[in-house]
Enzyme design. Structure first.
Site, PDB file in Angstrom:
ATOM      1  N   SER A 124      39.816  68.870   4.975  1.00 33.69           N
ATOM      2  CA  SER A 124      40.293  67.497   5.162  1.00 33.69           C
ATOM      3  C   SER A 124      41.390  67.117   4.179  1.00 33.69           C
ATOM      4  O   SER A 124      41.364  67.529   3.017  1.00 33.69           O
ATOM      5  CB  SER A 124      39.113  66.544   4.973  1.00 33.69           C
ATOM      6  OG  SER A 124      39.564  65.227   4.807  1.00 33.69           O
ATOM      7  N   GLU A 126      41.494  64.507   2.716  1.00 33.90           N
ATOM      8  CA  GLU A 126      40.854  63.767   1.623  1.00 33.90           C
ATOM      9  C   GLU A 126      40.708  64.623   0.368  1.00 33.90           C
ATOM     10  O   GLU A 126      40.501  64.095  -0.720  1.00 33.90           O
ATOM     11  CB  GLU A 126      39.489  63.242   2.066  1.00 33.90           C
ATOM     12  CG  GLU A 126      39.532  61.951   2.835  1.00 33.90           C
ATOM     13  CD  GLU A 126      39.912  60.742   1.975  1.00 33.90           C
ATOM     14  OE1 GLU A 126      40.666  59.902   2.490  1.00 33.90           O
ATOM     15  OE2 GLU A 126      39.460  60.656   0.814  1.00 33.90           O
ATOM     16  N   TYR A 148      33.215  62.453  -0.546  1.00 34.43           N
ATOM     17  CA  TYR A 148      33.539  63.235   0.648  1.00 34.43           C
ATOM     18  C   TYR A 148      34.635  64.261   0.332  1.00 34.43           C
ATOM     19  O   TYR A 148      34.521  65.441   0.662  1.00 34.43           O
ATOM     20  CB  TYR A 148      33.993  62.291   1.763  1.00 34.43           C
ATOM     21  CG  TYR A 148      34.553  62.978   2.973  1.00 34.43           C
ATOM     22  CD1 TYR A 148      33.722  63.547   3.919  1.00 34.43           C
ATOM     23  CD2 TYR A 148      35.935  63.049   3.179  1.00 34.43           C
ATOM     24  CE1 TYR A 148      34.235  64.181   5.037  1.00 34.43           C
ATOM     25  CE2 TYR A 148      36.454  63.672   4.293  1.00 34.43           C
ATOM     26  CZ  TYR A 148      35.606  64.240   5.221  1.00 34.43           C
ATOM     27  OH  TYR A 148      36.124  64.865   6.322  1.00 34.43           O
TER      28      TYR A 148
HETATM   29  P1  GDP Z   1      39.635  58.025   6.074  1.00 35.88           P
HETATM   30  O1  GDP Z   1      41.092  58.096   5.734  1.00 35.88           O
HETATM   31  O2  GDP Z   1      39.063  59.358   6.434  1.00 35.88           O
HETATM   32  O3  GDP Z   1      38.838  57.308   5.053  1.00 35.88           O
HETATM   33  O4  GDP Z   1      39.553  57.205   7.471  1.00 35.88           O
HETATM   34  P2  GDP Z   1      39.260  55.658   7.750  1.00 35.88           P
HETATM   35  O5  GDP Z   1      39.726  55.414   9.140  1.00 35.88           O
HETATM   36  O6  GDP Z   1      37.821  55.320   7.467  1.00 35.88           O
HETATM   37  O7  GDP Z   1      40.177  54.861   6.714  1.00 35.88           O
HETATM   38  C1  GDP Z   1      41.576  54.948   6.755  1.00 35.88           C
HETATM   39  C2  GDP Z   1      42.149  53.967   5.750  1.00 35.88           C
HETATM   40  O8  GDP Z   1      41.902  52.645   6.211  1.00 35.88           O
HETATM   41  C3  GDP Z   1      41.514  54.045   4.362  1.00 35.88           C
HETATM   42  O9  GDP Z   1      42.543  53.908   3.407  1.00 35.88           O
HETATM   43  C4  GDP Z   1      40.610  52.821   4.314  1.00 35.88           C
HETATM   44  O10 GDP Z   1      40.377  52.326   2.999  1.00 35.88           O
HETATM   45  C5  GDP Z   1      41.447  51.853   5.121  1.00 35.88           C
HETATM   46  N1  GDP Z   1      40.685  50.702   5.614  1.00 35.88           N
HETATM   47  C6  GDP Z   1      41.037  49.405   5.447  1.00 35.88           C
HETATM   48  N2  GDP Z   1      40.135  48.580   5.978  1.00 35.88           N
HETATM   49  C7  GDP Z   1      39.164  49.376   6.496  1.00 35.88           C
HETATM   50  C8  GDP Z   1      37.958  49.102   7.202  1.00 35.88           C
HETATM   51  O11 GDP Z   1      37.589  47.952   7.433  1.00 35.88           O
HETATM   52  N3  GDP Z   1      37.216  50.197   7.597  1.00 35.88           N
HETATM   53  C9  GDP Z   1      37.609  51.493   7.343  1.00 35.88           C
HETATM   54  N4  GDP Z   1      36.860  52.523   7.770  1.00 35.88           N
HETATM   55  N5  GDP Z   1      38.756  51.762   6.675  1.00 35.88           N
HETATM   56  C10 GDP Z   1      39.512  50.725   6.257  1.00 35.88           C
END
Ligand code: GDP
Length: 320
Positions: A124, A126, A148
């Site tokens: 990933s 990440e 993660y």
């Molecule tokens: P990730 O990149 O694998 O963590 O995928 P996510 O879709 O969960 O998050 C993508 C980005 O969106 C990250 O930077 C989160 O902090 C941001 N983000 C902002 N608001 C939200 C929210 O309400 N839910 C989630 N899941 N992510 C959010």
């Protein structure tokens, strides 16, 4: 017929992968946790389901030993960064340690059968976390900023270790990849289903943690195609799978509301600290040169097309 064992078949990527593999004529076996074993409709027809738990590496080894696959693809794990903050130990075991059991199982099977057993890990973006460069390449140092990311980094390193032990152990370093099958724990689907709820009058607002984070969002079926190319490459290697185009969460929100015919979206969106991460990678964007030039992979859908497809799906769900 070549056989493959897949973990994580019930997830977004697993479902697309199962469809591809059965369509391509593979003998497909899935390891699914007992108790959460999905009913027949939820597993792609033609897939043989085996009970196994990532927390019990003996159960994984037992499936590998009985199926004797040519290929193992590991998509399973705690896939939500947000969840990894609430369950860091579980994340370490499921997303990290389980890969050790799978790799050991693949290597032992190869030794016993005297023929190659291939292994592909879903790594990933990440893992790059507080990335030292932008875009990231296969050589960018790993600096995870979430439980993660740390668990994925451990698994990624172990894939390299087994590659050095003559196992075809490869990794797809997957950037965010989306589709209508994405769960709402991810921001894209949360946004597109939130827009549909607002359009339908079911909810007045969309609550988000942060609008400034920037991600490289691709189309999930393209990323499954990349995993299959990596699995069938001449040599085992690590490949970044990304579009190389970055957008902010704000861009995604604006595009999603626009796809539903709403230009002035600001009044519908509120920041809520409950959804903000303790630490968040500010920008993730990948350089896909290696997979494009080595394996001929290209992303087929643009950012706007992905947003459009997801919004249309969620609007149709709400109107039916
Ligand atoms: P990730 O990149 O694998 O963590 O995928 P996510 O879709 O969960 O998050 C993508 C980005 O969106 C990250 O930077 C989160 O902090 C941001 N983000 C902002 N608001 C939200 C929210 O309400 N839910 C989630 N899941 N992510 C959010």
């Amino acid at each position: 017929m070549a056989s493959v064992v897949v973990t994580g078949i019930t997830g977004q990527d697993g479902s697309y992968l199962a469809e591809r593999l059965t369509g391509d004529g593979w003998d497909v076996h899935a390891i699914v946790r007992e108790g959460t074993r999905p009913d027949e409709q939820e597993v792609t027809p033609g897939v043989t389901v085996h009970a196994g738990d990532l927390l019990d590496t003996d159960s994984l080894r037992a499936v590998i030993d009985s199926v004797e696959p040519d290929l193992i693809i590991n998509l399973a794990g705690i896939s939500s960064v947000a969840q990894s903050w609430t369950q860091p130990e579980l994340t370490a075991r499921v997303t990290g340690l389980a890969v050790s059991g799978l790799l050991a199982g693949a290597w032992a099977l190869q030794e016993r059968l005297g023929r190659p057993v291939r292994f592909v890990q879903a790594s990933s973006s990440e893992m790059f976390g507080a990335a030292t460069e932008r875009p990231q390449t296969e050589n960018t140092p790993l600096k995870p900023v979430s439980p993660y990311g740390a668990a994925k980094a451990y698994a990624h390193h172990l894939v390299g270790v087994y590659r050095g032990r003559d196992l075809f152990a490869a990794s797809a370093i997957l950037y965010n990849h989306e589709s209508p099958r994405r769960p709402e724990t991810f921001v894209t689907r949360k946004i597109t289903s939130g827009v549909a709820r607002i359009v339908n009058g079911d909810e007045p607002k969309l609550l988000l943690g942060n609008l400034d984070a920037r991600r490289d969002w691709g189309w999930a079926p393209d990323y499954v195609d990349a995993v299959l190319r990596i699995a069938q490459a001449d040599t085992a290697d690590d490949f970044i799978v990304a579009t190389a185009v970055e957008h902010s969460v704000r861009d995604f929100v604006a595009a999603a509301f626009a796809a539903a015919g709403i230009a002035d979206w600001e009044g519908f969106v509120e920041l809520d600290p409950r959804f903000a991460r303790p630490v968040d990678a500010p920008v993730m964007v990948g350089d896909n040169t290696k997979i494009r030039t080595t394996l001929g992979w290209v992303p087929t859908r643009s950012f706007d097309e992905i947003v459009q497809a997801m919004v249309e799906h969620d609007l149709a769900l709400r109107s039916s």
